[in-house]
Write an enzyme that holds these catalytic residues in place. Sequence first.
Site, mmCIF file in Angstrom:
data_model
loop_
_atom_site.group_PDB
_atom_site.id
_atom_site.type_symbol
_atom_site.label_atom_id
_atom_site.label_comp_id
_atom_site.label_asym_id
_atom_site.label_seq_id
_atom_site.Cartn_x
_atom_site.Cartn_y
_atom_site.Cartn_z
ATOM 1 N N ASN A 294 -7.899 -3.872 -12.703
ATOM 2 C CA ASN A 294 -7.607 -2.510 -12.242
ATOM 3 C C ASN A 294 -6.467 -2.462 -11.224
ATOM 4 O O ASN A 294 -6.211 -3.433 -10.499
ATOM 5 C CB ASN A 294 -8.853 -1.894 -11.592
ATOM 6 N N HIS A 295 -5.801 -1.322 -11.177
ATOM 7 C CA HIS A 295 -4.816 -1.009 -10.147
ATOM 8 C C HIS A 295 -5.378 0.116 -9.279
ATOM 9 O O HIS A 295 -6.258 0.866 -9.721
ATOM 10 C CB HIS A 295 -3.503 -0.529 -10.781
ATOM 11 N N PRO A 296 -4.890 0.265 -8.050
ATOM 12 C CA PRO A 296 -5.339 1.394 -7.229
ATOM 13 C C PRO A 296 -4.879 2.707 -7.872
ATOM 14 O O PRO A 296 -3.741 2.810 -8.362
ATOM 15 C CB PRO A 296 -4.646 1.153 -5.882
ATOM 16 N N MET A 297 -5.763 3.697 -7.875
ATOM 17 C CA MET A 297 -5.423 4.963 -8.528
ATOM 18 C C MET A 297 -5.504 6.167 -7.594
ATOM 19 O O MET A 297 -5.282 7.298 -8.021
ATOM 20 C CB MET A 297 -6.329 5.177 -9.741
ATOM 21 N N THR B 68 0.525 3.880 -8.788
ATOM 22 C CA THR B 68 -0.460 2.862 -9.158
ATOM 23 C C THR B 68 0.140 1.463 -9.078
ATOM 24 O O THR B 68 -0.535 0.489 -9.407
ATOM 25 C CB THR B 68 -0.970 3.099 -10.589
#
Length: 226
Positions: free
Chosen positions: A94-97, A102
């Site tokens: 995951n990436h920060p959203m 992102t």
Amino acid sequence: MPDDKRVTLPDPRSRNPLVFPGGTHDPATVFLSEVIDHPNIDVGDWTYYNDRSLPDDYAETLAPYLYPGAPERLNIGRFCQIAQGVQFITATANHPMAGISTYPFAVFDRDRIGGYRDSLPRGRDTKIGHDCWIGREAMLMPGAELGCGVIVAARAVVRGKIPDFAVVAGNPARVIRMRFEPPEISKLLEIAWWYWTPEKIAKILHLIEQGDVAALTRCNEDRALE
């Protein structure tokens, strides 16, 4: 079962269990429990993976984003069959959203990468039941859960929970049929042949290889097989 031929299971501690007629071992077929040493991955006995590219690192090949010490795990049951190109995309991909971008800037900053990893939400574990067949280049997304006896078609993209003994295909993967009727599935889960001793499995392997659940149930109740 005819007694003119003795049936045996391969040694679950062997690295390359498939033996060609000439006596050589197929280097592309491995028991994953013998080639993966990763603190976040558990693999049951007799689960094999076939990959003609002969990876150097099987854990990285199958679960490229699952780093040691990650908050989630990959659990794979016994007697699973996994084809080349299968990947488990765990939540650590995951990436920060929450921000405007992102882009994972902190990944490239040694001073901030630890905090970046800690800031990502904890993902669910990825769980693969016993006796699942996962076809070539299938992709299992974060937190996917396969019940026992599931068949995943080639290049399917699997999300969420898949019921026991379902056949799934497509992107997103959908159940296209069930392998058995509900009463038979309940009985198979109760029998749980994948937990039997190798000796018991070998004695009635002819029934496990067939589709007669009632016959397998009757044979299982024969205490002489214990």
